[in-house]
Design a protein around this motif. Structure first.
Motif, PDB file in Angstrom:
ATOM      1  N   THR A  61       0.832  -1.197   0.000  1.00  0.00           N
ATOM      2  CA  THR A  61       0.000   0.000   0.000  1.00  0.00           C
ATOM      3  C   THR A  61       0.873   1.255   0.000  1.00  0.00           C
ATOM      4  OG1 THR A  61      -1.925   1.046   1.017  1.00  0.00           O
ATOM      5  CG2 THR A  61      -0.394  -0.007   2.532  1.00  0.00           C
ATOM      6  N   ASN A  86      -0.502  -3.920  -6.052  1.00  0.00           N
ATOM      7  CA  ASN A  86      -0.925  -3.921  -4.645  1.00  0.00           C
ATOM      8  C   ASN A  86      -0.994  -5.323  -4.041  1.00  0.00           C
ATOM      9  OD1 ASN A  86      -3.282  -4.976  -5.700  1.00  0.00           O
ATOM     10  ND2 ASN A  86      -4.641  -3.622  -4.547  1.00  0.00           N
ATOM     11  N   ASN A  99      -2.743  -6.045  -9.583  1.00  0.00           N
ATOM     12  CA  ASN A  99      -3.445  -4.879  -9.053  1.00  0.00           C
ATOM     13  C   ASN A  99      -4.918  -5.259  -8.913  1.00  0.00           C
ATOM     14  OD1 ASN A  99      -4.878  -2.387  -8.770  1.00  0.00           O
ATOM     15  ND2 ASN A  99      -2.949  -1.390  -9.273  1.00  0.00           N
ATOM     16  N   ASP A 101      -7.299  -3.439  -7.334  1.00  0.00           N
ATOM     17  CA  ASP A 101      -8.228  -2.320  -7.120  1.00  0.00           C
ATOM     18  C   ASP A 101      -9.360  -2.321  -8.147  1.00  0.00           C
ATOM     19  OD1 ASP A 101      -7.145  -1.262  -4.835  1.00  0.00           O
ATOM     20  OD2 ASP A 101      -5.915   0.225  -5.860  1.00  0.00           O
ATOM     21  N   PHE A 105     -13.216  -2.420  -7.047  1.00  0.00           N
ATOM     22  CA  PHE A 105     -14.186  -1.381  -7.384  1.00  0.00           C
ATOM     23  C   PHE A 105     -15.389  -1.973  -8.110  1.00  0.00           C
ATOM     24  CE2 PHE A 105     -15.736   1.814 -10.469  1.00  0.00           C
ATOM     25  CZ  PHE A 105     -16.301   2.690  -9.554  1.00  0.00           C
ATOM     26  N   ALA A 132      -5.915   5.924  -7.815  1.00  0.00           N
ATOM     27  CA  ALA A 132      -7.192   5.224  -7.689  1.00  0.00           C
ATOM     28  C   ALA A 132      -8.064   5.458  -8.919  1.00  0.00           C
ATOM     29  CB  ALA A 132      -7.916   5.673  -6.424  1.00  0.00           C
ATOM     30  N   GLY A 135      -7.490   2.885 -11.645  1.00  0.00           N
ATOM     31  CA  GLY A 135      -8.135   1.589 -11.430  1.00  0.00           C
ATOM     32  C   GLY A 135      -9.618   1.650 -11.760  1.00  0.00           C
ATOM     33  N   THR A 193     -13.108   9.924  -7.128  1.00  0.00           N
ATOM     34  CA  THR A 193     -11.874   9.227  -6.739  1.00  0.00           C
ATOM     35  C   THR A 193     -10.859  10.206  -6.159  1.00  0.00           C
ATOM     36  OG1 THR A 193     -10.613   9.483  -8.801  1.00  0.00           O
ATOM     37  CG2 THR A 193     -12.226   7.696  -8.739  1.00  0.00           C
ATOM     38  N   SER A 195      -9.576  12.825  -3.015  1.00  0.00           N
ATOM     39  CA  SER A 195      -9.656  12.714  -1.555  1.00  0.00           C
ATOM     40  C   SER A 195     -10.623  13.736  -0.974  1.00  0.00           C
ATOM     41  CB  SER A 195      -8.258  12.854  -0.952  1.00  0.00           C
ATOM     42  OG  SER A 195      -7.571  13.918  -1.569  1.00  0.00           O
ATOM     43  N   ILE A 220     -15.245   6.604  -3.619  1.00  0.00           N
ATOM     44  CA  ILE A 220     -14.331   5.576  -3.113  1.00  0.00           C
ATOM     45  C   ILE A 220     -13.723   5.981  -1.772  1.00  0.00           C
ATOM     46  CG2 ILE A 220     -13.861   4.786  -5.460  1.00  0.00           C
ATOM     47  CD1 ILE A 220     -10.949   5.721  -5.003  1.00  0.00           C
ATOM     48  N   GLN A 250     -11.244  -5.663  -2.776  1.00  0.00           N
ATOM     49  CA  GLN A 250      -9.890  -5.740  -3.350  1.00  0.00           C
ATOM     50  C   GLN A 250      -9.029  -6.737  -2.585  1.00  0.00           C
ATOM     51  OE1 GLN A 250      -6.803  -4.611  -1.916  1.00  0.00           O
ATOM     52  NE2 GLN A 250      -7.864  -4.099  -0.009  1.00  0.00           N
TER      53      GLN A 250
END
Ligand SMILES: NC(=O)c1ccc[n+]([C@@H]2O[C@H](COP(=O)([O-])OP(=O)(O)OC[C@H]3O[C@@H](n4cnc5c(N)ncnc54)[C@H](OP(=O)(O)O)[C@@H]3O)[C@@H](O)[C@H]2O)c1
Length: 281
Positions: A61, A86, A99, A101, A105, A132, A135, A193, A195, A220, A250
């Motif tokens: 991560t 990941n 990966n 993710d 999702f 993110a 993905g 996606t 923050s 997300i 995930q």
């Protein structure tokens, strides 16, 4: 006994040990899954030596996903596309990276909305252009959703994403951050996606006043579970999907690979993680 890990820096906030620990108990497996703090300068050494130290593999991560991509010997096609890893494991002496993710999702949307949700009229609007977002876009693209519009505050990053994931220029389109509201009016699926909306961050400034009736709004971000965006969408009668399910889903492919059992994302698991998110820290 199979052993697995999640590595990152910092690592103490990771919920992955709780998720995998729940599945290990549920399946009565004699295994372990631990969070290990690894600094960037130690990443390559850690990844090259975990098998010799008795680990079957693990999760990678923040901030190591791109660096791990460069360290592994072989990657799945999804990891290749996203240029980020990941999930790692060793097979016949070869260090592999995936990966998950994308799967996380998409499986969350499938489980939350049921069959047929992906026949979205007007295509998708993906807000954000970070790791993110890649993905999320790749998952929607694989599912055949068209068009997919991408809006990011930093326009150059949206343009890079579009170029990397759609070299022929057929599926994706970057839209200006200033045109976010107009793009939201046209979309059958809107995904945040960025923050923005996360605890401690300002909310995403988007009006859903003229959203398509029946549009799906997904976030997300999962702290808080109901972000300001989801609260607004719900108040307008739109279908909403929160970000926690992506985190839970995930984790499925890694557990299957390291411990040999297909785990399930259940209401019980979700409740366990929600309780942890809501516990005063
Ligand atoms: N549910 C899950 O399983 C899951 C999985 C992965 C990530 N996430 C969450 O998704 C979010 C993004 O993760 P990431 O790995 O993509 O991070 P990232 O690569 O750092 O990207 C951050 C994104 O947020 C945008 N952003 C940040 N502050 C902004 C602001 N003030 N105004 C407008 N845009 C802003 C950035 O835009 P610029 O490019 O303009 O800076 C960029 O698009 C995080 O909250 C993370 O926790 C959830």
């Amino acid at each position: 006994m199979a052993k697995a890990f999640v590595i990152g820096q910092p690592i103490q906030h990771s919920r992955s040990p709780l998720i995998h620990g729940h599945w290990l108990r549920k399946h009565g497996l004699d295994g372990s899954y631990e969070g290990i703090e690894v600094a960037p300068q130690d990443l390559a050494r850690f990844l090259k030596s975990f098998a010799a130290n008795g680990y079957a593999g693990g999760n990678v991560t923040i901030p190591h996903k791109e660096a791990a991509f460069a360290v592994v010997d072989r990657r799945t096609s999804r990891a290749e596309r996203l240029r980020a890893v990941n999930t790692v494991w060793v097979e016949d002496g070869v260090l592999w990276g995936d990966n998950t993710d994308v799967e996380g999702f998409m499986a969350n949307l499938d489980q939350s909305l049921g069959e047929g949700w992906d026949a979205v009229e007007g295509g998708a609007l993906v807000i954000g252009g970070g790791g993110a977002a890649r993905g999320v876009v790749a998952g929607l693209q694989e599912r055949g959703i068209r068009p997919i519009r991408v809006a990011n505050r930093t326009a150059a990053k949206a343009a890079d994403l579009v170029r990397d994931l759609d070299p022929t220029g057929q599926d994706l389109e970057a839209v200006a951050w200033e045109d976010l509201n107009e793009a939201a009016r046209q979309a059958g699926l809107i995904v945040n996606t960025t923050s923005l909306g996360m605890a401690g961050q300002p909310p995403l400034d988007i009006a859903l006043t003229d959203a398509k009736p029946g549009a799906i709004v997904a976030d997300i971000v999962y702290v808080p579970l109901k972000t300001p965006l989801l609260a607004t969408a719900e108040a307008r009668g739109l279908r909403i999907v929160d970000g926690l399910g992506m985190l839970l889903h995930q984790a499925v492919p890694g557990f299957r690979r390291w411990f040999g059992v297909e785990p399930r994302v259940t209401p019980e698991l979700r409740a366990l993680i929600v309780a942890d998110l809501e516990r005063p820290k």
